[in-house]
Design a protein around this motif. Structure first.
Motif, PDB file in Angstrom:
ATOM      1  N   ASN A   2      33.130  43.957  35.840  1.00  0.00           N
ATOM      2  CA  ASN A   2      34.384  43.458  36.408  1.00  0.00           C
ATOM      3  C   ASN A   2      34.203  42.047  36.970  1.00  0.00           C
ATOM      4  O   ASN A   2      33.097  41.627  37.302  1.00  0.00           O
ATOM      5  CB  ASN A   2      34.978  44.450  37.414  1.00  0.00           C
ATOM      6  CG  ASN A   2      34.374  44.373  38.797  1.00  0.00           C
ATOM      7  OD1 ASN A   2      34.014  43.304  39.274  1.00  0.00           O
ATOM      8  ND2 ASN A   2      34.283  45.510  39.453  1.00  0.00           N
ATOM      9  N   GLU A   3      35.298  41.342  37.054  1.00  0.00           N
ATOM     10  CA  GLU A   3      35.267  39.917  37.373  1.00  0.00           C
ATOM     11  C   GLU A   3      34.705  39.628  38.766  1.00  0.00           C
ATOM     12  O   GLU A   3      33.933  38.685  38.941  1.00  0.00           O
ATOM     13  CB  GLU A   3      36.678  39.341  37.243  1.00  0.00           C
ATOM     14  CG  GLU A   3      36.723  37.848  37.389  1.00  0.00           C
ATOM     15  CD  GLU A   3      38.111  37.288  37.167  1.00  0.00           C
ATOM     16  OE1 GLU A   3      38.339  36.158  37.619  1.00  0.00           O
ATOM     17  OE2 GLU A   3      38.951  37.969  36.560  1.00  0.00           O
ATOM     18  N   ILE A   4      35.064  40.437  39.749  1.00  0.00           N
ATOM     19  CA  ILE A   4      34.581  40.204  41.123  1.00  0.00           C
ATOM     20  C   ILE A   4      33.075  40.395  41.186  1.00  0.00           C
ATOM     21  O   ILE A   4      32.365  39.582  41.802  1.00  0.00           O
ATOM     22  CB  ILE A   4      35.293  41.153  42.122  1.00  0.00           C
ATOM     23  CG1 ILE A   4      36.795  40.878  42.145  1.00  0.00           C
ATOM     24  CG2 ILE A   4      34.699  41.025  43.510  1.00  0.00           C
ATOM     25  CD1 ILE A   4      37.184  39.512  42.663  1.00  0.00           C
ATOM     26  N   LEU A   5      32.556  41.431  40.545  1.00  0.00           N
ATOM     27  CA  LEU A   5      31.110  41.662  40.531  1.00  0.00           C
ATOM     28  C   LEU A   5      30.399  40.512  39.838  1.00  0.00           C
ATOM     29  O   LEU A   5      29.366  40.028  40.312  1.00  0.00           O
ATOM     30  CB  LEU A   5      30.783  42.988  39.840  1.00  0.00           C
ATOM     31  CG  LEU A   5      29.306  43.302  39.663  1.00  0.00           C
ATOM     32  CD1 LEU A   5      28.589  43.351  41.008  1.00  0.00           C
ATOM     33  CD2 LEU A   5      29.132  44.615  38.922  1.00  0.00           C
ATOM     34  N   GLU A   6      30.962  40.066  38.729  1.00  0.00           N
ATOM     35  CA  GLU A   6      30.356  38.954  38.001  1.00  0.00           C
ATOM     36  C   GLU A   6      30.331  37.689  38.860  1.00  0.00           C
ATOM     37  O   GLU A   6      29.319  36.987  38.923  1.00  0.00           O
ATOM     38  CB  GLU A   6      31.120  38.688  36.710  1.00  0.00           C
ATOM     39  CG  GLU A   6      30.494  37.613  35.861  1.00  0.00           C
ATOM     40  CD  GLU A   6      31.221  37.406  34.546  1.00  0.00           C
ATOM     41  OE1 GLU A   6      30.930  36.390  33.886  1.00  0.00           O
ATOM     42  OE2 GLU A   6      32.058  38.243  34.171  1.00  0.00           O
TER      43      GLU A   6
END
Length: 116
Positions: A2-6
């Motif tokens: 997911n974008e936030i984790l990335e």
């Protein structure tokens, strides 16, 4: 992923390469989950200014990753270590009498995971 984790991983690996102002704004948005308006009010800049700065930081951090691949390597190693643990679980469940070997390998694997 997911974008936030990335974004958080990219920041963990390359965040120190940003300016102090960029780090402050980016941390507030990604790590503290503040809104653009909240950050803009605290920093004394417009919402659009915050948005542009975050976009610029994202491009910068992704550029570092495109050149260095540290996050990619980290995730690959982490995946392999999880595979080791899965295989050890299967080996242990089979009832083989190599419990000490399994425990030693698992200890090393867990230490590597913690270091990552």
């Amino acid at each position: 992923m997911n974008e936030i984790l990335e974004q958080a991983l990219l920041y963990d690996f390359y965040g120190e390469l940003l300016t102090s102002h960029q780090k402050e704004i980016y941390e507030q948005f990604i790590l503290e989950d503040l809104s653009l308006g909240e950050i803009a009010g605290d920093a004394g800049i417009s919402r659009q200014g915050v948005h542009d700065l975050i976009k610029r930081c994202n491009r910068t951090l992704q550029g570092y990753e495109d050149k260095l691949h540290l996050v990619e390597k980290f995730l690959a190693i982490k995946g392999k270590l999880h595979d080791i643990n899965r295989i050890l679980d299967e080996y242990e469940a089979a009832g083989d009498n190599a419990g000490k070997l399994v425990a030693d390998i698992r200890k090393i694997s867990d230490e590597i995971i913690e270091e990552l």
